[in-house]
Design a protein around this motif. Structure first.
Motif, mmCIF file in Angstrom:
data_model
loop_
_atom_site.group_PDB
_atom_site.id
_atom_site.type_symbol
_atom_site.label_atom_id
_atom_site.label_comp_id
_atom_site.label_asym_id
_atom_site.label_seq_id
_atom_site.Cartn_x
_atom_site.Cartn_y
_atom_site.Cartn_z
ATOM 1 N N ALA A 66 36.112 54.951 -13.980
ATOM 2 C CA ALA A 66 36.652 54.617 -12.665
ATOM 3 C C ALA A 66 37.500 53.367 -12.785
ATOM 4 O O ALA A 66 37.120 52.413 -13.462
ATOM 5 C CB ALA A 66 35.522 54.398 -11.665
ATOM 6 N N SER A 67 38.638 53.380 -12.138
ATOM 7 C CA SER A 67 39.544 52.232 -12.190
ATOM 8 C C SER A 67 40.330 52.131 -10.898
ATOM 9 O O SER A 67 40.299 53.030 -10.060
ATOM 10 C CB SER A 67 40.497 52.377 -13.382
ATOM 11 N N GLY A 68 41.041 51.025 -10.754
ATOM 12 C CA GLY A 68 41.916 50.840 -9.614
ATOM 13 C C GLY A 68 41.409 49.861 -8.575
ATOM 14 O O GLY A 68 42.116 49.573 -7.608
ATOM 15 N N GLY A 69 40.196 49.373 -8.742
ATOM 16 C CA GLY A 69 39.681 48.404 -7.785
ATOM 17 C C GLY A 69 40.380 47.060 -7.917
ATOM 18 O O GLY A 69 41.165 46.841 -8.835
ATOM 19 N N GLY A 70 40.083 46.188 -6.978
ATOM 20 C CA GLY A 70 40.681 44.866 -7.016
ATOM 21 C C GLY A 70 40.486 44.131 -5.723
ATOM 22 O O GLY A 70 39.691 44.540 -4.864
ATOM 23 N N LEU A 71 41.228 43.043 -5.582
ATOM 24 C CA LEU A 71 41.197 42.213 -4.384
ATOM 25 C C LEU A 71 42.452 42.476 -3.574
ATOM 26 O O LEU A 71 43.567 42.415 -4.110
ATOM 27 C CB LEU A 71 41.115 40.740 -4.781
ATOM 28 N N VAL A 72 42.277 42.764 -2.294
ATOM 29 C CA VAL A 72 43.410 43.072 -1.433
ATOM 30 C C VAL A 72 43.145 42.476 -0.055
ATOM 31 O O VAL A 72 41.987 42.330 0.354
ATOM 32 C CB VAL A 72 43.635 44.599 -1.366
ATOM 33 N N GLN A 73 44.206 42.162 0.648
ATOM 34 C CA GLN A 73 44.057 41.653 2.014
ATOM 35 C C GLN A 73 43.824 42.800 2.985
ATOM 36 O O GLN A 73 44.211 43.956 2.714
ATOM 37 C CB GLN A 73 45.310 40.888 2.415
ATOM 38 N N ALA A 74 43.198 42.496 4.082
ATOM 39 C CA ALA A 74 42.985 43.498 5.120
ATOM 40 C C ALA A 74 44.320 44.128 5.501
ATOM 41 O O ALA A 74 45.335 43.431 5.634
ATOM 42 C CB ALA A 74 42.328 42.862 6.333
ATOM 43 N N GLY A 75 44.290 45.443 5.656
ATOM 44 C CA GLY A 75 45.508 46.185 5.961
ATOM 45 C C GLY A 75 46.215 46.710 4.724
ATOM 46 O O GLY A 75 47.141 47.525 4.840
ATOM 47 N N GLY A 76 45.791 46.255 3.567
ATOM 48 C CA GLY A 76 46.414 46.687 2.327
ATOM 49 C C GLY A 76 45.881 48.019 1.833
ATOM 50 O O GLY A 76 45.065 48.670 2.504
ATOM 51 N N SER A 77 46.353 48.410 0.656
ATOM 52 C CA SER A 77 45.993 49.703 0.079
ATOM 53 C C SER A 77 45.585 49.554 -1.377
ATOM 54 O O SER A 77 46.045 48.647 -2.080
ATOM 55 C CB SER A 77 47.182 50.674 0.151
ATOM 56 N N LEU A 78 44.745 50.459 -1.804
ATOM 57 C CA LEU A 78 44.376 50.591 -3.212
ATOM 58 C C LEU A 78 44.218 52.074 -3.524
ATOM 59 O O LEU A 78 43.883 52.874 -2.631
ATOM 60 C CB LEU A 78 43.056 49.881 -3.523
ATOM 61 N N ARG A 79 44.427 52.420 -4.769
ATOM 62 C CA ARG A 79 44.197 53.795 -5.213
ATOM 63 C C ARG A 79 43.219 53.771 -6.370
ATOM 64 O O ARG A 79 43.520 53.210 -7.432
ATOM 65 C CB ARG A 79 45.497 54.456 -5.652
ATOM 66 N N LEU A 80 42.068 54.377 -6.175
ATOM 67 C CA LEU A 80 41.069 54.470 -7.223
ATOM 68 C C LEU A 80 41.270 55.766 -7.998
ATOM 69 O O LEU A 80 41.650 56.797 -7.438
ATOM 70 C CB LEU A 80 39.664 54.443 -6.634
ATOM 71 N N SER A 81 40.991 55.693 -9.287
ATOM 72 C CA SER A 81 41.051 56.873 -10.152
ATOM 73 C C SER A 81 39.723 57.034 -10.867
ATOM 74 O O SER A 81 39.053 56.050 -11.173
ATOM 75 C CB SER A 81 42.160 56.727 -11.199
#
Length: 120
Positions: A5-20
Motif C-alpha cells: 500500500a502506498s500513496g499516503g501522506g500529509l495534506v490540508q483539508a480539502g486536498g486529495s490523495l490517491r492510495l494504491s
C-alpha cells in the motif's frame, strides 16, 4: 504474495490523495478488494469495497468524496480521496482476495497500511 500500500501522506483539508495497493509475487488474479482505516484509539472501519466485476460500496462518511477502483492487468486497487477532512486521518489498509494459480483457492491478504494525515 505481498500487498504494497502506498500513496499516503500529509495534506490540508480539502486536498486529495490517491492510495494504491499492488499485489505482487505469486499472483494469477485478484478478486474482491476493500480499503479499511483505523484512526488513533478507534477500531478498524471499512471505507470502500469493490467486487471482481467492479461493483462498489462505500461507508456513509466517505460517499461522494472517495472512489475505489481497480486495474486487473496491474493487480492493483486504488482509493481516490478528494475533499479530505481532518476526520479522515487514519492508517489505511487494503484487503485483497488473491488467486495464485488458475485453479487454486483464493485467499485474502492485507497490506501493511499507509498513514493519511489531514490537517485543518
Amino acid at each position: 504474495v505481498q500487498l504494497q500500500a502506498s500513496g499516503g501522506g500529509l495534506v490540508q483539508a480539502g486536498g486529495s490523495l490517491r492510495l494504491s495497493c499492488a499485489a505482487s509475487g505469486s499472483v494469477f488474479s485478484i478478486g474482491g478488494a476493500a480499503w479499511y482505516r483505523r484512526a488513533p484509539g478507534e477500531q478498524r472501519d471499512m471505507v470502500a469495497t469493490i467486487t471482481t466485476e467492479g461493483r462498489t460500496n462505500y461507508a456513509d462518511s466517505v460517499k461522494g468524496r472517495f472512489t475505489i477502483s481497480r486495474d486487473n492487468a496491474k493487480n492493483t486497487v486504488y482509493l481516490q480521496m478528494n475533499n479530505l477532512k481532518p476526520e479522515d486521518t487514519a492508517v489505511y489498509y487494503c484487503d485483497v482476495n488473491v488467486r495464485s494459480r488458475p485453479v487454486s483457492q483464493a485467499y485474502n491478504y492485507w497490506g501493511r497500511g499507509t498513514q493519511v494525515t489531514v490537517s485543518s
